[in-house]
Scaffold this motif. Structure first.
Motif, PDB file in Angstrom:
ATOM      1  N   GLY A  14       0.806  -1.229   0.000  1.00  0.00           N
ATOM      2  CA  GLY A  14       0.000   0.000   0.000  1.00  0.00           C
ATOM      3  C   GLY A  14       0.832   1.268   0.000  1.00  0.00           C
ATOM      4  O   GLY A  14       2.045   1.232   0.221  1.00  0.00           O
ATOM      5  N   THR A  15       0.178   2.385  -0.213  1.00  0.00           N
ATOM      6  CA  THR A  15       0.871   3.677  -0.216  1.00  0.00           C
ATOM      7  C   THR A  15       1.430   3.987   1.171  1.00  0.00           C
ATOM      8  O   THR A  15       2.574   4.411   1.309  1.00  0.00           O
ATOM      9  CB  THR A  15      -0.116   4.806  -0.603  1.00  0.00           C
ATOM     10  OG1 THR A  15      -0.761   4.418  -1.796  1.00  0.00           O
ATOM     11  CG2 THR A  15       0.593   6.124  -0.793  1.00  0.00           C
ATOM     12  N   THR A  16       0.624   3.739   2.202  1.00  0.00           N
ATOM     13  CA  THR A  16       1.096   4.038   3.558  1.00  0.00           C
ATOM     14  C   THR A  16       1.436   2.775   4.351  1.00  0.00           C
ATOM     15  O   THR A  16       2.375   2.765   5.123  1.00  0.00           O
ATOM     16  CB  THR A  16       0.034   4.837   4.350  1.00  0.00           C
ATOM     17  OG1 THR A  16      -1.242   4.447   3.916  1.00  0.00           O
ATOM     18  CG2 THR A  16       0.223   6.309   4.193  1.00  0.00           C
ATOM     19  N   PRO A  44      -2.536  -5.479  11.014  1.00  0.00           N
ATOM     20  CA  PRO A  44      -2.373  -6.349   9.836  1.00  0.00           C
ATOM     21  C   PRO A  44      -1.439  -5.751   8.785  1.00  0.00           C
ATOM     22  O   PRO A  44      -1.072  -6.414   7.833  1.00  0.00           O
ATOM     23  CB  PRO A  44      -3.800  -6.452   9.281  1.00  0.00           C
ATOM     24  CG  PRO A  44      -4.509  -5.243   9.777  1.00  0.00           C
ATOM     25  CD  PRO A  44      -3.881  -4.895  11.093  1.00  0.00           C
ATOM     26  N   LYS A  45      -1.056  -4.491   8.979  1.00  0.00           N
ATOM     27  CA  LYS A  45      -0.156  -3.867   8.007  1.00  0.00           C
ATOM     28  C   LYS A  45       0.921  -3.081   8.740  1.00  0.00           C
ATOM     29  O   LYS A  45       0.686  -2.558   9.827  1.00  0.00           O
ATOM     30  CB  LYS A  45      -0.957  -2.939   7.083  1.00  0.00           C
ATOM     31  CG  LYS A  45      -1.864  -3.703   6.106  1.00  0.00           C
ATOM     32  CD  LYS A  45      -2.831  -2.789   5.400  1.00  0.00           C
ATOM     33  CE  LYS A  45      -2.356  -2.432   4.025  1.00  0.00           C
ATOM     34  NZ  LYS A  45      -3.310  -1.524   3.334  1.00  0.00           N
ATOM     35  N   THR A  46       2.089  -3.002   8.097  1.00  0.00           N
ATOM     36  CA  THR A  46       3.175  -2.205   8.659  1.00  0.00           C
ATOM     37  C   THR A  46       3.452  -1.043   7.703  1.00  0.00           C
ATOM     38  O   THR A  46       3.014  -1.060   6.564  1.00  0.00           O
ATOM     39  CB  THR A  46       4.439  -3.066   8.874  1.00  0.00           C
ATOM     40  OG1 THR A  46       5.411  -2.282   9.539  1.00  0.00           O
ATOM     41  CG2 THR A  46       5.033  -3.581   7.573  1.00  0.00           C
ATOM     42  N   GLY A 343      -8.121   1.794   5.134  1.00  0.00           N
ATOM     43  CA  GLY A 343      -7.882   2.459   6.414  1.00  0.00           C
ATOM     44  C   GLY A 343      -8.685   3.733   6.598  1.00  0.00           C
ATOM     45  O   GLY A 343      -9.255   3.983   7.661  1.00  0.00           O
ATOM     46  N   PHE A 344      -8.768   4.558   5.548  1.00  0.00           N
ATOM     47  CA  PHE A 344      -9.430   5.849   5.678  1.00  0.00           C
ATOM     48  C   PHE A 344     -10.947   5.692   5.873  1.00  0.00           C
ATOM     49  O   PHE A 344     -11.620   6.602   6.345  1.00  0.00           O
ATOM     50  CB  PHE A 344      -9.112   6.718   4.454  1.00  0.00           C
ATOM     51  CG  PHE A 344      -9.538   8.158   4.567  1.00  0.00           C
ATOM     52  CD1 PHE A 344      -9.374   8.861   5.750  1.00  0.00           C
ATOM     53  CD2 PHE A 344     -10.094   8.818   3.486  1.00  0.00           C
ATOM     54  CE1 PHE A 344      -9.772  10.184   5.861  1.00  0.00           C
ATOM     55  CE2 PHE A 344     -10.499  10.150   3.579  1.00  0.00           C
ATOM     56  CZ  PHE A 344     -10.329  10.834   4.774  1.00  0.00           C
ATOM     57  N   SER A 345     -11.466   4.506   5.530  1.00  0.00           N
ATOM     58  CA  SER A 345     -12.909   4.291   5.702  1.00  0.00           C
ATOM     59  C   SER A 345     -13.269   4.251   7.193  1.00  0.00           C
ATOM     60  O   SER A 345     -14.432   4.323   7.554  1.00  0.00           O
ATOM     61  CB  SER A 345     -13.338   2.988   5.022  1.00  0.00           C
ATOM     62  OG  SER A 345     -12.899   1.896   5.784  1.00  0.00           O
TER      63      SER A 345
HETATM   64  N1  LIG Z   1      -9.442   5.853  12.126  1.00  0.00           N
HETATM   65  C1  LIG Z   1      -8.957   6.452  11.051  1.00  0.00           C
HETATM   66  N2  LIG Z   1      -9.394   7.668  10.697  1.00  0.00           N
HETATM   67  C2  LIG Z   1      -8.895   8.289   9.610  1.00  0.00           C
HETATM   68  N3  LIG Z   1      -7.963   7.758   8.796  1.00  0.00           N
HETATM   69  C3  LIG Z   1      -7.484   6.552   9.102  1.00  0.00           C
HETATM   70  C4  LIG Z   1      -7.948   5.814  10.232  1.00  0.00           C
HETATM   71  N4  LIG Z   1      -7.287   4.631  10.266  1.00  0.00           N
HETATM   72  C5  LIG Z   1      -6.443   4.644   9.196  1.00  0.00           C
HETATM   73  N5  LIG Z   1      -6.560   5.779   8.506  1.00  0.00           N
HETATM   74  C6  LIG Z   1      -5.830   6.198   7.298  1.00  0.00           C
HETATM   75  O1  LIG Z   1      -5.918   5.173   6.329  1.00  0.00           O
HETATM   76  C7  LIG Z   1      -4.764   5.215   5.499  1.00  0.00           C
HETATM   77  C8  LIG Z   1      -4.230   3.824   5.369  1.00  0.00           C
HETATM   78  O2  LIG Z   1      -5.205   2.992   4.803  1.00  0.00           O
HETATM   79  P1  LIG Z   1      -4.802   1.721   3.953  1.00  0.00           P
HETATM   80  O3  LIG Z   1      -3.917   0.852   4.748  1.00  0.00           O
HETATM   81  O4  LIG Z   1      -6.055   1.171   3.413  1.00  0.00           O
HETATM   82  O5  LIG Z   1      -3.988   2.472   2.800  1.00  0.00           O
HETATM   83  P2  LIG Z   1      -2.882   1.913   1.811  1.00  0.00           P
HETATM   84  O6  LIG Z   1      -3.270   0.529   1.425  1.00  0.00           O
HETATM   85  O7  LIG Z   1      -1.544   2.124   2.394  1.00  0.00           O
HETATM   86  O8  LIG Z   1      -3.025   2.927   0.595  1.00  0.00           O
HETATM   87  P3  LIG Z   1      -3.470   2.653  -0.924  1.00  0.00           P
HETATM   88  O9  LIG Z   1      -4.505   1.580  -0.904  1.00  0.00           O
HETATM   89  O10 LIG Z   1      -4.021   3.984  -1.334  1.00  0.00           O
HETATM   90  O11 LIG Z   1      -2.219   2.307  -1.633  1.00  0.00           O
HETATM   91  C9  LIG Z   1      -3.765   6.125   6.157  1.00  0.00           C
HETATM   92  O12 LIG Z   1      -3.687   7.341   5.431  1.00  0.00           O
HETATM   93  C10 LIG Z   1      -4.349   6.361   7.544  1.00  0.00           C
HETATM   94  O13 LIG Z   1      -4.081   7.660   8.008  1.00  0.00           O
END
Ligand SMILES: Nc1ncnc2c1ncn2[C@@H]1O[C@H](COP(=O)(O)OP(=O)(O)OP(=O)(O)O)[C@@H](O)[C@H]1O
Ligand SMILES: [Mg+2]
Length: 530
Positions: A14-16, A44-46, A343-345
């Protein structure tokens, strides 16, 4: 997948954040997701952060990389190291992507993108393998079928690039499937109440799924078919809207130690996860080097809800507008459910905004929205045929030359061959954008012949367009993404030597096959994406 595979392992790069999950072929309903120790909790993710030494050798990944770089920065020794975070976005709509593409690190110093991405994937692969090995003694690399997830809005070039990175990381191409992130999440959400916390959507129903990550927001709309497989009813769409716009009150320039910047970003990330819809004051701990501001209280920055929630305005507005556009374009379909993953959901602000804007819709979130993609990708690796129909994301075709027609063709495209005028670079359409395509079936089969009787090869260039009626391959918005040469010996047959060109969507990737109609020799593997 080959019959010798024992496990399916999915990597979500993922991006983050990144992680992996796996299941055995024989017990596919048991999916294990590796839990990373992130300091205060297991996740589940680092972090997708990578550190390379001054000699550009891989050093560390995740929290280790962040901590080591911060330490190096504190003692002023970081200058020659290469630290990468949030670099996945560089592949989105990058028309010049290839094995020589360079990307900037945290301080703007360039490194080969393929080295950075493959370094991260290799780390996850080795981590998984070490983890497995300690449990299963005789595990061989060939026992694993790998799945790598990618955003649905990436084009063929970015997919191909990720394939090259994965191969460089030691995963053979034939052992790899690319899975689209929102499609994987769809499969996860259908696994039933016990596994995903959601009741499966019933056949005949349609729903919109939103994968809100830290970089990309991907949206797909599917209908559940009679056999519980899925048909896409709106081409995957979205944008790079996961990036959170934070405060820029402090000049974070080269005079600030990088460890402070990392600390500030980490504290921001923690703040982002805390924000809800109540009216209150939020505080954010500042790094020592940034504590000279008058408005700080005990080294903490105090921000009221209005300011903090305004940081969400841009991404949330983009997401809502995009959903609205899709729903309007699908007015005749009865879509009553939105599923949120990523995550952002988990953001209360996003959830409330969606609920208040789409009052007539049922908004669902599965049990583990952050690991929905990686767990669903394991399911996709086991049963890729579950996503049965997709809509072509682009118009695909090949570049051809035809007899020059002065009334129709531009003079700049005119070429002369054996005294005859031709128009070159014409976009000969094979598949139109939004065309419904069944997984694994041939979607086009066109025959071409040489225009010069002495020609002993036909160059085939694959082009894409976002128009449903492209004219020339180099018109704005169109582009050539790959090419190959088909050998056509037997000059005595002159121009009567046919070449068949087929396009097949083998699931998530486009395969182009060409066949010399005389020798029946196929040319698929030699196809090179530019
Ligand atoms: N409770 C929360 N409220 C707001 N944002 C959150 C929360 N928990 C996680 N996030 C945000 O979700 C993002 C990470 O989500 P996710 O792991 O789905 O992304 P990713 O897989 O790394 O990115 P992408 O799918 O765009 O490549 C981060 O920007 C984090 O700040
Ligand atoms: Mg993601």
């Amino acid at each position: 997948m080959s019959s010798s595979n024992i496990f399916v392992v999915a990597i979500d790069f993922g991006t983050t954040y990144s992680g992996y999950a796996f299941s055995s072929i024989s017990r596919k309903e048991q999916v294990f997701t590796y839990s990373w120790n992130e300091g205060n909790s297991y996740s589940p993710k680092t972090l997708t952060s990578i550190l390379f030494t001054p000699d550009k050798n891989f050093d560390s990944f995740g929290k280790d990389a962040e901590e080591k770089y911060a330490r190096l920065s504190q003692i002023g020794e970081n200058r020659h190291w290469h630290f990468f975070k949030r670099f996945k976005l560089t592949l989105y709509k990058n028309n010049n992507l290839n094995e020589k593409t360079m990307i900037p690190d945290f301080t703007g110093r360039q490194m080969l993108a393929i080295e950075v991405f493959s370094g991260g994937i290799r780390y996850l692969k080795d981590h998984l393998f070490t983890h497995f090995k300690s449990r299963i003694e005789h595990l061989r690399e060939g026992d694993i079928h790998w799945v790598l997830t990618i955003p649905a809005i990436w084009d063929e070039t970015a997919k191909k690039f990720m394939r090259s990175c994965t191969e460089k990381a030691g995963i053979p191409g034939k052992q790899l499937t690319l899975a689209l992130e929102p499609e994987s999440a769809v499969l996860y959400c259908q696994l039933g109440m016990q596994r995903s916390g959601l009741s499966p959507i019933q056949s005949g129903q349609k729903f919109l799924l939103l994968d809100c990550g830290g970089g990309t927001v991907d949206v797909t709309v599917h209908e559940v078919l009679w056999d519980m497989s899925f048909k896409e009813i709106h081409r995957a769409s979205g944008g790079p809207w996961g990036k959170f716009i934070g405060i820029v009150w402090f000049r974070v320039d080269r005079f600030v130690v990088k460890s402070d910047v990392i600390e500030l970003e980490t504290n921001f990330e923690l703040l982002k996860k805390r924000v809800d819809t109540t009216n209150k004051i939020y505080t954010i701990q500042l790094p020592l080097g940034l504590r000279q501001h008058d408005m700080l209280v005990a080294g903490k920055l105090r921000l009221d809800s209005t300011i903090v929630t305004s940081f969400f305005d841009k991404p949330v507005t983009n997401i809502c507008n995009h959903i609205q556009e899709i729903l309007s374009s699908l007015r005749c379909h009865d879509i009553s459910t939105i599923i949120l993953v990523g995550g952002f959901s988990e953001s209360k602000i996003l959830q409330e905004k969606l609920q208040s804007k789409f009052t007539h819709m049922r908004i669902l979130t599965p049990k583990n929205p952050a690991s929905a993609v990686v767990e669903g990708a394991v399911e996709f690796g086991q049963c890729p045929e579950k996503i049965r129909f997709r809509m072509s994301p682009y118009t695909y075709g090949v570049s051809i030359s035809k007899e020059f027609l002065p009334m129709k063709h531009s003079h700049r495209k005119r070429i002369e061959i054996n005294g005859k005028m031709y128009c070159e670079g014409i976009f000969d359409v094979h598949v139109i954008q939004d065309q419904l395509v069944e997984t694994g079936t041939t979607i086009s089969n066109e025959t071409y012949s040489p225009i010069d009787p002495k020609q002993n090869s036909i160059p085939i260039s694959l082009a894409i367009s976002e128009s449903s009626n492209p004219i020339f391959v180099d018109d704005p918005g169109n582009r050539v993404i790959g090419s190959f040469n088909i050998q056509i010996p037997n000059e005595e047959s002159g121009c009567n030597r046919n070449v068949e060109v087929k396009m097949i969507f083998t699931g998530t990737e486009l395969k182009v096959e060409a066949r010399n109609g005389h020798t029946m020799k196929s040319y698929a593997s030699s196809f090179r994406f530019h």
